[in-house]
Design an enzyme around this catalytic site. Structure first.
Site, short mmCIF file in Angstrom:
data_model
loop_
_atom_site.label_atom_id
_atom_site.label_comp_id
_atom_site.label_asym_id
_atom_site.label_seq_id
_atom_site.Cartn_x
_atom_site.Cartn_y
_atom_site.Cartn_z
N CYS A 191 0.85 -1.20 0.00
CA CYS A 191 0.00 0.00 0.00
C CYS A 191 0.88 1.25 0.00
O CYS A 191 1.71 1.43 0.89
CB CYS A 191 -0.91 -0.01 1.22
SG CYS A 191 -1.79 1.55 1.47
N GLY A 239 -14.24 6.40 -7.98
CA GLY A 239 -12.98 7.08 -8.30
C GLY A 239 -11.90 6.95 -7.25
O GLY A 239 -10.89 7.63 -7.33
N HIS A 280 -8.66 8.03 2.93
CA HIS A 280 -8.06 9.36 3.05
C HIS A 280 -9.13 10.41 2.78
O HIS A 280 -10.06 10.18 2.01
CB HIS A 280 -6.88 9.54 2.08
CG HIS A 280 -7.20 9.15 0.68
ND1 HIS A 280 -7.23 7.83 0.25
CD2 HIS A 280 -7.53 9.90 -0.41
CE1 HIS A 280 -7.54 7.78 -1.02
NE2 HIS A 280 -7.74 9.02 -1.46
P1 5GP Z 1 -8.32 8.92 -4.56
O1 5GP Z 1 -8.66 9.00 -6.02
O2 5GP Z 1 -7.91 7.54 -4.13
O3 5GP Z 1 -9.37 9.54 -3.68
O4 5GP Z 1 -7.08 9.87 -4.37
C1 5GP Z 1 -5.77 9.42 -4.28
C2 5GP Z 1 -4.89 10.65 -4.32
O5 5GP Z 1 -3.59 10.26 -3.90
C3 5GP Z 1 -4.76 11.27 -5.70
O6 5GP Z 1 -5.22 12.62 -5.66
C4 5GP Z 1 -3.27 11.17 -6.01
O7 5GP Z 1 -2.77 12.31 -6.67
C5 5GP Z 1 -2.65 11.00 -4.63
N1 5GP Z 1 -1.44 10.19 -4.62
C6 5GP Z 1 -1.25 8.97 -5.22
N2 5GP Z 1 -0.01 8.53 -4.98
C7 5GP Z 1 0.60 9.46 -4.21
C8 5GP Z 1 1.91 9.55 -3.65
O8 5GP Z 1 2.76 8.67 -3.82
N3 5GP Z 1 2.18 10.65 -2.91
C9 5GP Z 1 1.26 11.64 -2.71
N4 5GP Z 1 1.64 12.69 -1.96
N5 5GP Z 1 0.02 11.58 -3.23
C10 5GP Z 1 -0.31 10.51 -3.98
ZN ZN Z 2 -2.34 1.30 3.67
#
Ligand code: 5GP
Ligand code: ZN
Length: 103
Positions: A4, A89, A96
């Site tokens: 993860c 999405g 988070h």
């Molecule tokens: P989700 O679409 O799952 O709600 O959002 C995941 C978010 O995590 C995305 O906005 C993406 O840009 C961010 N993200 C993905 N990988 C990383 C990472 O390695 N570091 C950081 N700081 N953000 C990440």
């Molecule tokens: Zn995790």
């Protein structure tokens, strides 16, 4: 969880700067910001999504962390997004809260 990305960030594997941290959560900048301020509030324990979150104390801690970090950086107007489930999405399957602000 070993595969993860957010667990790896929490474990310090990428030297990610935490804007805020306490016993329960870390907050760091989204790597692809969709607003001038785009932070992610992430529980230290691996919970896949809001669907799997049962711990009421942790629910409270997540929102208290939103309040603490926004106060810390002086952001008093913002939106929260919690993408829940891949069909909605959610790309990273570790719960988070997105904080989006325009300052
Ligand atoms: P989700 O679409 O799952 O709600 O959002 C995941 C978010 O995590 C995305 O906005 C993406 O840009 C961010 N993200 C993905 N990988 C990383 C990472 O390695 N570091 C950081 N700081 N953000 C990440
Ligand atoms: Zn995790």
């Amino acid at each position: 969880m070993t595969d993860c990305i957010f667990c790896k960030i929490i474990n310090g594997e990428f030297n990610t700067e935490f804007v805020y941290e306490n016993e329960y959560v870390v907050v760091f900048k989204d790597i692809h910001p969709k607003a001038p301020v785009h932070l992610l509030v992430v529980p230290k324990v691996h919970v896949e999504s809001l669907n799997e979150l049962e711990d009421k104390n942790l629910m409270g801690e997540l929102l208290m962390a939103v309040k603490a970090v926004t106060k810390k950086i002086g952001l008093n107007a913002y939106k929260l997004h919690v993408n829940t489930g891949k069909a909605a999405g959610q790309e990273v399957m570790h719960l988070h809260i997105h904080i989006l602000g325009n300052m």
